[in-house]
Design a protein around this motif. Structure first.
Motif, PDB file in Angstrom:
ATOM      1  N   TYR A 228      10.236   0.520 -10.496  1.00 16.84           N
ATOM      2  CA  TYR A 228       9.159  -0.238  -9.905  1.00 16.84           C
ATOM      3  C   TYR A 228       7.984  -0.274 -11.059  1.00 16.84           C
ATOM      4  O   TYR A 228       7.149  -1.224 -11.364  1.00 16.84           O
ATOM      5  CB  TYR A 228       8.664   0.341  -8.842  1.00 16.84           C
ATOM      6  CG  TYR A 228       8.944   0.085  -7.661  1.00 16.84           C
ATOM      7  CD1 TYR A 228       8.683  -0.762  -6.729  1.00 16.84           C
ATOM      8  CD2 TYR A 228      10.379   0.345  -7.096  1.00 16.84           C
ATOM      9  CE1 TYR A 228       9.048  -1.435  -5.549  1.00 16.84           C
ATOM     10  CE2 TYR A 228      10.883  -0.134  -5.949  1.00 16.84           C
ATOM     11  CZ  TYR A 228      10.391  -0.940  -5.281  1.00 16.84           C
ATOM     12  OH  TYR A 228      10.744  -1.598  -4.064  1.00 16.84           O
ATOM     13  N   LYS A 229       7.895   0.866 -12.153  1.00 14.20           N
ATOM     14  CA  LYS A 229       7.164   0.842 -13.272  1.00 14.20           C
ATOM     15  C   LYS A 229       7.195  -0.526 -14.228  1.00 14.20           C
ATOM     16  O   LYS A 229       6.354  -0.991 -14.527  1.00 14.20           O
ATOM     17  CB  LYS A 229       7.214   2.047 -13.900  1.00 14.20           C
ATOM     18  CG  LYS A 229       6.310   2.160 -15.049  1.00 14.20           C
ATOM     19  CD  LYS A 229       6.280   3.617 -15.798  1.00 14.20           C
ATOM     20  CE  LYS A 229       5.240   3.817 -16.846  1.00 14.20           C
ATOM     21  NZ  LYS A 229       5.281   4.880 -17.714  1.00 14.20           N
ATOM     22  N   LYS A 282       4.379   3.901  -3.644  1.00 11.24           N
ATOM     23  CA  LYS A 282       4.916   3.750  -5.066  1.00 11.24           C
ATOM     24  C   LYS A 282       3.889   3.664  -6.067  1.00 11.24           C
ATOM     25  O   LYS A 282       3.876   4.067  -7.227  1.00 11.24           O
ATOM     26  CB  LYS A 282       6.134   2.545  -5.157  1.00 11.24           C
ATOM     27  CG  LYS A 282       7.480   3.206  -4.262  1.00 11.24           C
ATOM     28  CD  LYS A 282       8.542   2.188  -4.814  1.00 11.24           C
ATOM     29  CE  LYS A 282      10.029   2.390  -4.151  1.00 11.24           C
ATOM     30  NZ  LYS A 282       9.832   2.483  -2.586  1.00 11.24           N
ATOM     31  N   ILE A 286       3.099   5.871  -9.213  1.00 10.66           N
ATOM     32  CA  ILE A 286       3.107   5.421 -10.713  1.00 10.66           C
ATOM     33  C   ILE A 286       1.677   5.735 -11.053  1.00 10.66           C
ATOM     34  O   ILE A 286       1.896   6.205 -12.335  1.00 10.66           O
ATOM     35  CB  ILE A 286       3.510   3.916 -10.712  1.00 10.66           C
ATOM     36  CG1 ILE A 286       4.872   3.815 -10.074  1.00 10.66           C
ATOM     37  CG2 ILE A 286       3.338   3.468 -12.242  1.00 10.66           C
ATOM     38  CD1 ILE A 286       5.284   2.219  -9.987  1.00 10.66           C
ATOM     39  N   GLU A 289       1.274   9.200 -12.387  1.00  9.43           N
ATOM     40  CA  GLU A 289       2.186   9.630 -13.822  1.00  9.43           C
ATOM     41  C   GLU A 289       1.716   8.897 -14.934  1.00  9.43           C
ATOM     42  O   GLU A 289       2.105   9.441 -16.035  1.00  9.43           O
ATOM     43  CB  GLU A 289       3.550   9.380 -13.270  1.00  9.43           C
ATOM     44  CG  GLU A 289       4.276   9.924 -12.156  1.00  9.43           C
ATOM     45  CD  GLU A 289       5.528   9.423 -11.766  1.00  9.43           C
ATOM     46  OE1 GLU A 289       5.916   8.521 -12.528  1.00  9.43           O
ATOM     47  OE2 GLU A 289       6.181  10.146 -11.055  1.00  9.43           O
TER      48      GLU A 289
END
Length: 580
Positions: A228-229, A282, A286, A289
């Motif tokens: 996803y990132k 999500k 992200i 992070e």
């Protein structure tokens, strides 16, 4: 004047002296080009802030009159839009220009008014208003194209409105076709325009639409995402490509920004909400992070989260998607009407499927002709049209459905004319009964007058020159990107299909080959009818002809001509009798 550097000028001269100089040039010089350049100079200096916008606005509204030469007025309308956009006074002046007698001025006013509705007024949050403004813009662009020739800019933005509706209704097959049409229109404009790429506003719009399409395709594939990132990073890059305006000329930055903030954001928010709402967890993960070197991606994801949450809080239904799909399926129904009908039926507590079924049934019944209607107006004419339609489909395999429909509509009007010439009173067709009339112009002028009495009048053009080479077409039918030639000929001897083919088809086929593979030839027979026997049955007076082309290469796109014989120099039925 083009080589002057305005920054240097403003150092040497005061704002007041610059304004006074150009205003004096405009008021005192009789040369139209000089007057036009004076107006352009004042406006361009306004972009660089060498002249205050208040002065320029007053100058354009008060000094440059709509009654001036169109050469200058068109420039006035252009800069009223570029400098002031949806300013009420500027908009009112553009609306006044629609009442001018000059076609160039009216066309420019329609075009700029369409841009205002598309770029400025689509920022409304209400879905119905958004669709209404897109629809209004489309109508304005079509009107601009119909008023004058070669409005490639208006044609381009008309396609943009189609693209927006197709994007909202998720008609992906049509989207690719429209993107191709946009690309073709853009390249045509680049070929014929002297502007550099950085000054071509349409080029930047196309790039944004292409990236917008890629974003929507990317978003729609979210169920297949793994990393996803990585996917959000690609989305971020494409989003940046849409919002970038660094290479754009200063005169277009304002309108470009409005396009980004209004239409582009509206479409993106629709897709974000419908496809990425389930990814918010999500997104949060992200964001938590990301390190300091990824601050840009973080800002994008926070904006994305806010867009989705804001959209979801409004509890938006899929009204706009359904409305866009309905008006794409039924072109005679406006998007605004479809959205309102959807809303009214939803208020009655009906399920989505029931609402859609009711509206499809309603719109379909409206679009179907009454059983007693005839396309040509007459049963015999429709028989001819039906036979020719079958033959054309056999000859032109895979011919685009839309082009065929338009050509058949034109052909039906010519068939109607041919049948009326046989059955209506001679006072309606006096030139067909007068043996002294033999000049071709009288015949094709009368045909043109009859054709322009119908619902498609705006698309017919009389005696266009330089349509191909130095030729001049008697009548041209032009609707958007479709062009069909109609040529008229006079013969003094009874024609046959062989003589028509050998004498005339090469010319009309040459008129046809740059355009849409098919044209119409109307042959008026002014030969003496006495003692020659009765004229053939009406249905026998139509044929499809073609000559072998010059080059002996694969003929994947053959050209054809529908030839029609119309008897002239006619007799009354009683004149045929020999009874004493």
């Amino acid at each position: 004047m083009d080589t002057l550097k305005w920054d240097d000028i403003t150092i040497l001269f005061s704002r007041q002296s610059i304004k006074r100089f150009f205003r004096q040039v405009y008021e005192s010089d009789s040369n139209l080009y000089i007057k036009k350049r004076a107006v352009e100079s004042i406006c361009e200096l306004t972009f660089t802030e060498a002249i205050r916008p208040e002065f320029t606005k007053d100058f354009l509204l008060e000094d440059v009159s709509l009654s001036d030469d169109s050469f200058v007025v068109v420039v006035k309308i252009k800069y009223l839009f570029l400098l002031y956009g949806d300013d009420p006074e500027a908009y009112q002046e553009i609306e006044k220009a629609l009442s001018c007698n000059d076609a160039e001025v009216v066309s420019e006013a329609y075009y700029r008014k369409g841009l205002i509705h598309l770029l400025y007024r689509t920022g409304e949050a209400d879905e119905t208003i958004f669709l209404k403004e897109v629809e209004e813009a489309r109508i304005m662009f079509e009107s601009a194209s119909n008023k004058t020739e070669n409005r490639r800019d208006a044609h381009f933005f008309r396609l943009v409105t189609h693209f927006i509706v197709e994007l909202l209704s998720k008609q992906h097959q049509l989207l690719e076709q429209t993107l191709h049409s946009l690309s073709t229109a853009l390249w045509e404009q680049r070929i014929w325009s002297w502007h550099e790429e950085s000054d071509m506003y349409e080029w930047h719009i196309y790039q944004k639409l292409h990236n917008l399409w890629r974003i929507t395709v990317h978003i729609s594939s979210e169920p297949k995402w793994v990393d996803y990132k990585k996917e959000f990073s690609q989305l971020f890059k494409r989003f940046n490509d849409i919002t970038a305006i660094d290479s754009l000329s200063i005169r277009f930055v304002n309108t470009q920004r409005h396009f980004n903030n209004n239409a582009t954001n509206f479409i993106l928010n629709q897709y974000y909400s419908q496809n990425l709402s389930a990814t918010l967890v999500k997104v949060n993960s992200i964001v938590a992070e990301l390190n300091d070197s990824e601050s840009d991606l973080k800002v994008f994801l926070l904006d994305l989260r806010e867009r989705i949450q804001t959209r979801n809080e409004k509890k938006s239904s899929s009204t706009i998607e359904h409305a866009a799909a309905l008006c794409a399926l039924f072109p005679e129904v406006s998007c605004e009407e479809a959205a309102q009908d959807l809303y009214m039926l939803h208020q009655q507590g009906l399920q989505v499927e029931q609402v859609i079924l009711q509206l499809v049934t309603r719109y379909r019944l409206r679009s179907q002709p009454v059983l007693t209607d005839f396309q040509t107006g007459f049963p015999a004419g429709d028989e001819v049209l039906h036979r020719l339609t079958i033959r054309i489909k056999q000859l032109l395999l895979n011919y685009p459905t839309k082009k065929l429909a338009v050509f058949l509509a034109v052909l039906s009007e010519v068939i109607r004319y041919a049948f009326q010439s046989l059955v209506q009173p001679r006072d309606f067709f006096p030139h067909l009964y007068n043996s002294k009339i033999s000049d071709e112009k009288t015949f094709h002028k009368h045909l043109y007058e009859k054709l322009t009495a119908g619902a498609r009048a705006v698309y017919y053009h009389f005696e266009e020159s330089d349509v191909i080479g130095r030729g001049r077409l008697d009548i041209t039918y032009r609707e958007n990107e479709m062009t069909f030639p109609i040529e008229v000929k006079i013969v003094e001897q009874p024609p046959t299909w062989d003589t028509i083919q050998s004498d005339f088809i090469a010319q009309i086929q040459t008129y046809t080959h740059p355009y849409n593979q098919i044209g119409i030839l109307v042959v008026f027979d002014i030969s003496t009818k006495k003692d020659g026997g009765p004229v053939n049955n009406f249905k026998n007076l139509f044929e499809i002809l073609s000559l072998k082309p010059y080059y002996r290469i694969a003929n994947r796109y053959p050209d054809y001509v529908v030839a029609i014989i119309i008897p002239a120099n006619k007799l009354k039925p009683s004149d045929y009798t020999t009874y004493n």
